[in-house]
Design a protein around this motif. Structure first.
Motif, mmCIF file in Angstrom:
data_model
loop_
_atom_site.group_PDB
_atom_site.id
_atom_site.type_symbol
_atom_site.label_atom_id
_atom_site.label_comp_id
_atom_site.label_asym_id
_atom_site.label_seq_id
_atom_site.Cartn_x
_atom_site.Cartn_y
_atom_site.Cartn_z
ATOM 1 N N PRO A 249 0.818 -1.369 -0.105
ATOM 2 C CA PRO A 249 -0.028 0.059 -0.168
ATOM 3 C C PRO A 249 0.763 1.362 -0.218
ATOM 4 O O PRO A 249 1.937 1.354 0.714
ATOM 5 C CB PRO A 249 -0.957 0.036 1.323
ATOM 6 N N ASN A 250 0.336 2.270 -0.717
ATOM 7 C CA ASN A 250 1.330 3.467 -0.932
ATOM 8 C C ASN A 250 0.871 4.289 0.539
ATOM 9 O O ASN A 250 0.003 5.222 0.049
ATOM 10 C CB ASN A 250 0.808 4.062 -2.080
ATOM 11 N N THR A 251 1.433 4.136 1.396
ATOM 12 C CA THR A 251 0.988 4.809 2.635
ATOM 13 C C THR A 251 2.003 6.058 3.117
ATOM 14 O O THR A 251 2.014 6.868 4.177
ATOM 15 C CB THR A 251 1.174 3.918 3.787
ATOM 16 N N GLU A 252 3.120 6.123 2.123
ATOM 17 C CA GLU A 252 4.043 7.074 2.549
ATOM 18 C C GLU A 252 3.647 8.387 2.875
ATOM 19 O O GLU A 252 4.038 9.206 3.766
ATOM 20 C CB GLU A 252 5.119 6.887 1.534
ATOM 21 N N LEU A 253 2.690 9.139 1.924
ATOM 22 C CA LEU A 253 2.359 10.449 2.008
ATOM 23 C C LEU A 253 1.507 10.530 3.489
ATOM 24 O O LEU A 253 1.707 11.528 4.135
ATOM 25 C CB LEU A 253 1.011 10.626 0.900
ATOM 26 N N ALA A 254 0.661 9.489 3.804
ATOM 27 C CA ALA A 254 0.118 9.584 5.077
ATOM 28 C C ALA A 254 0.786 9.438 6.265
ATOM 29 O O ALA A 254 0.849 10.069 7.389
ATOM 30 C CB ALA A 254 -1.180 8.337 5.241
ATOM 31 N N GLU A 255 1.721 8.430 6.229
ATOM 32 C CA GLU A 255 2.657 8.192 7.250
ATOM 33 C C GLU A 255 3.578 9.563 7.630
ATOM 34 O O GLU A 255 3.772 10.021 8.878
ATOM 35 C CB GLU A 255 3.705 7.108 7.074
ATOM 36 N N ALA A 256 4.240 10.070 6.694
ATOM 37 C CA ALA A 256 4.776 11.346 6.863
ATOM 38 C C ALA A 256 3.971 12.499 7.380
ATOM 39 O O ALA A 256 4.216 13.678 7.940
ATOM 40 C CB ALA A 256 5.372 11.990 5.370
ATOM 41 N N ALA A 257 2.613 12.568 7.330
ATOM 42 C CA ALA A 257 1.872 13.638 7.909
ATOM 43 C C ALA A 257 1.384 13.232 9.268
ATOM 44 O O ALA A 257 0.496 13.735 9.898
ATOM 45 C CB ALA A 257 0.526 13.736 7.072
ATOM 46 N N GLY A 258 1.786 11.917 9.833
ATOM 47 C CA GLY A 258 1.374 11.445 11.168
ATOM 48 C C GLY A 258 0.241 10.769 11.232
ATOM 49 O O GLY A 258 -0.470 10.689 12.294
ATOM 50 N N ILE A 259 -0.487 10.453 10.198
ATOM 51 C CA ILE A 259 -1.654 9.685 10.056
ATOM 52 C C ILE A 259 -1.246 8.261 10.308
ATOM 53 O O ILE A 259 -0.566 7.468 9.819
ATOM 54 C CB ILE A 259 -2.569 9.659 8.566
ATOM 55 N N ALA A 260 -2.303 7.576 11.234
ATOM 56 C CA ALA A 260 -2.017 6.103 11.579
ATOM 57 C C ALA A 260 -2.181 5.237 10.553
ATOM 58 O O ALA A 260 -3.127 5.151 9.851
ATOM 59 C CB ALA A 260 -3.078 5.732 12.667
ATOM 60 N N CYS A 261 -1.364 4.382 10.440
ATOM 61 C CA CYS A 261 -0.980 3.425 9.451
ATOM 62 C C CYS A 261 -0.708 2.130 10.120
ATOM 63 O O CYS A 261 0.255 2.309 10.899
ATOM 64 C CB CYS A 261 -0.297 3.820 8.273
ATOM 65 N N ALA A 262 -0.834 1.017 9.718
ATOM 66 C CA ALA A 262 -0.528 -0.444 9.925
ATOM 67 C C ALA A 262 -0.662 -1.163 8.968
ATOM 68 O O ALA A 262 -2.090 -1.806 8.922
ATOM 69 C CB ALA A 262 -1.095 -0.779 11.198
ATOM 70 N N GLY A 263 0.126 -1.773 8.019
ATOM 71 C CA GLY A 263 -0.428 -2.343 6.886
ATOM 72 C C GLY A 263 -1.588 -1.660 5.970
ATOM 73 O O GLY A 263 -2.499 -2.416 5.523
ATOM 74 N N GLY A 264 -1.443 -0.251 5.926
ATOM 75 C CA GLY A 264 -2.301 0.514 5.023
ATOM 76 C C GLY A 264 -2.816 1.422 6.165
ATOM 77 O O GLY A 264 -2.408 1.785 7.282
ATOM 78 N N ILE A 265 -3.529 2.414 5.589
ATOM 79 C CA ILE A 265 -4.008 3.551 6.339
ATOM 80 C C ILE A 265 -5.274 3.190 7.163
ATOM 81 O O ILE A 265 -6.300 2.495 6.557
ATOM 82 C CB ILE A 265 -4.447 4.700 5.460
ATOM 83 N N LEU A 266 -5.066 3.148 8.316
ATOM 84 C CA LEU A 266 -6.352 2.793 9.180
ATOM 85 C C LEU A 266 -7.515 3.651 9.035
ATOM 86 O O LEU A 266 -7.520 4.932 9.222
ATOM 87 C CB LEU A 266 -5.970 2.905 10.683
ATOM 88 N N VAL A 267 -8.709 3.109 8.828
ATOM 89 C CA VAL A 267 -9.809 3.870 8.587
ATOM 90 C C VAL A 267 -10.999 3.002 9.345
ATOM 91 O O VAL A 267 -10.988 1.787 9.377
ATOM 92 C CB VAL A 267 -10.212 4.012 7.099
ATOM 93 N N ASP A 268 -12.216 3.911 9.819
ATOM 94 C CA ASP A 268 -13.043 3.288 10.219
ATOM 95 C C ASP A 268 -14.163 3.075 9.209
ATOM 96 O O ASP A 268 -14.029 2.932 7.900
ATOM 97 C CB ASP A 268 -13.816 3.880 11.494
ATOM 98 N N GLY A 269 -15.436 2.570 9.816
ATOM 99 C CA GLY A 269 -16.640 2.261 8.798
ATOM 100 C C GLY A 269 -16.983 3.475 7.795
ATOM 101 O O GLY A 269 -17.895 3.337 6.724
ATOM 102 N N LEU A 270 -16.658 4.669 8.071
ATOM 103 C CA LEU A 270 -17.081 5.847 7.216
ATOM 104 C C LEU A 270 -15.671 6.239 6.465
ATOM 105 O O LEU A 270 -15.808 7.506 6.024
ATOM 106 C CB LEU A 270 -17.574 6.754 7.988
ATOM 107 N N SER A 271 -14.653 5.370 6.591
ATOM 108 C CA SER A 271 -13.334 5.879 5.714
ATOM 109 C C SER A 271 -12.702 7.124 6.466
ATOM 110 O O SER A 271 -11.775 7.561 5.702
ATOM 111 C CB SER A 271 -13.646 6.191 4.402
ATOM 112 N N ARG A 272 -12.783 7.409 7.726
ATOM 113 C CA ARG A 272 -12.074 8.205 8.297
ATOM 114 C C ARG A 272 -10.989 7.729 8.943
ATOM 115 O O ARG A 272 -10.757 6.726 9.529
ATOM 116 C CB ARG A 272 -13.045 8.901 9.657
#
Length: 423
Positions: A249-272
């Motif tokens: 998964p292309n998570t680099e952009l999210a990771e660099a912004a401090g967005i939680a990732c673990a095997g992908g960008i972590l999202v809830d049932g509303l894609s948040r």
């Protein structure tokens, strides 16, 4: 209208396009900017490993939407544009060309990239990954250039690898599939289905090397691949190699912004995501599984690499953006075409499920149902599209069906389906 209300979507494939379309359908009227790092307008991906390689589909038939769609919907489509950084606090996206975009909502649909083959020779000419339209066109050109009797090695016995192998065979190549696991599709199928798939491919002229690692790729003096060296030392001569060993998964952009990732960008049932006003969907998203797909003792979330998951995640995100939140609730489903076989998978089977066969595997028309605590939890169908559609209803309704009834091809399963509207 302030630009801060703008929906900026990074990634112009299924999830990104669906989000833009669904947001408009639900009444979102602020500006939408859809960024794609490829120069091609958004296109269908399944034909890349199927019809495009076998010649049944041409590149100009692949558009996801008609040429007027984006203008008519007020969606600014910007191609060949790459986002390089996100400032979550300022709600701003930095672009590779030096520009910036302020957002009210940001959606990350950055997808995934092919997993590299970590062996000597992986960079030789004639070694192909298959993810983009340009990748597929390069493979198509290589098949044509190799001439009659061309020998192709496909490394990886998952869905993409097997689809490519079938398409290359249809195009006239001699094809060998190399899979490190002892059986095909080990992550997705139980042994009975893996055995069926292996037999189906062998019957159609493919050679399978199962339980075989790859030690190196060997080339000639000009740098053209000419053989695959297996872990046991054997050499398989070939004119081309196609890799199908999964994606990252292309998570680099999210990771660099401090967005939680673990095997992908972590999202809830509303894609948040973990960041305010930032959503993620598609192959990059590690999604919270809806209740209908819950696995006993298994993960509560998963990265589902499918068009259906991308579209469903995008629709959930659009409902949030439009102020009418509807969390993801659909039964996951997938499909694959290999030779003349159409595989359709619904739900997520678990190791302890009871398997019930409906139909005859030898006829290439059957469904394998999975019962969990007496209820239909998943189903794998081959060339039984109507039964697949019914299975999705049975799974959504947690239908309790006796195994002997499921196994009886003459029994009417519609009586067990839930007729109330979904949601």
């Amino acid at each position: 209208m302030a630009m801060a209300e703008t929906l900026v979507i990074v990634g112009a494939s299924y999830a990104g396009v669906q989000l833009a379309a669904s947001a408009r359908e639900l009444g979102f009227s602020a500006p939408i900017v859809l960024l794609g790092d490829e120069v091609h307008a958004p296109y269908q991906r399944p034909p890349l490993s199927k019809g495009l390689l076998s010649g049944k589909t041409t590149a100009d038939q692949l558009a996801l939407r008609g040429p007027d769609f984006y203008a008519e919907q007020g969606i600014e489509l910007r191609l060949g544009v790459r986002a390089t950084a996100i400032d979550v606090a300022a709600q701003r996206v930095q672009l590779a060309d030096g520009g910036t975009l302020d957002y009210g909502w940001l959606a990350l649909a950055t997808g995934a990239r092919c997993r590299p083959l970590p062996v000597p020779g992986a960079q030789l000419r004639g070694v192909h990954a298959l993810r983009t339209l340009d990748d597929a066109l390069a493979v198509q050109a290589a098949v044509t250039a190799c001439g009659p009797g061309r020998r192709a090695c496909v490394i990886g016995g998952g869905f993409i690898g097997l689809e490519v192998a079938a398409a290359l065979k249809a195009a006239g190549a001699e094809v060998t599939v190399i899979e490190g696991q002892p059986r095909l599709l080990a992550r997705s199928f139980p042994p009975a289905m893996s055995d069926y798939v292996a037999d189906a491919h062998r019957q159609r002229g493919l050679t399978l090397e199962l339980g075989c690692g790859v030690q190196a790729l060997q080339g000639d003096a000009s740098g053209q691949v000419q053989a695959v060296q297996l872990a046991d030392g054997r050499l398989l001569p070939c004119d081309m190699v196609v890799l199908g060993i999964g994606v990252l998964p292309n998570t680099e952009l999210a990771e660099a912004a401090g967005i939680a990732c673990a095997g992908g960008i972590l999202v809830d049932g509303l894609s948040r995501t973990s960041a305010p006003q930032v959503l993620a969907m598609g192959d990059v998203a590690n999604m919270a599984l809806p209740a209908v797909a819950a696995l006993p003792g298994g993960p509560e979330r998963m990265r589902l690499e499918s068009i259906q998951a991308a579209n469903d995640g995008a629709r959930a995100a659009a409902s949030l953006i439009a102020g009418r939140p509807q969390p993801l609730s659909a039964v996951p489903w997938f499909w694959s075409e290999q030779h003349e076989l159409k595989f359709q998978m619904a739900g997520l089977p678990a190791p302890g499920d009871q398997c019930v066969l409906r139909g005859d595997m030898a006829s290439d028309r059957f469904t394998l149902f999975y019962l969990r605590d007496g209820a239909v939890a998943a189903a794998h169908s081959v060339n039984r599209p109507a039964e697949h559609m019914l299975a999705r209803k049975l799974i959504a309704g947690r239908a309790q069906i006796p195994p002997e009834v499921l196994a009886d091809a003459a029994s009417d399963l519609k009586a067990f389906s839930t007729l109330r509207p979904a949601g």
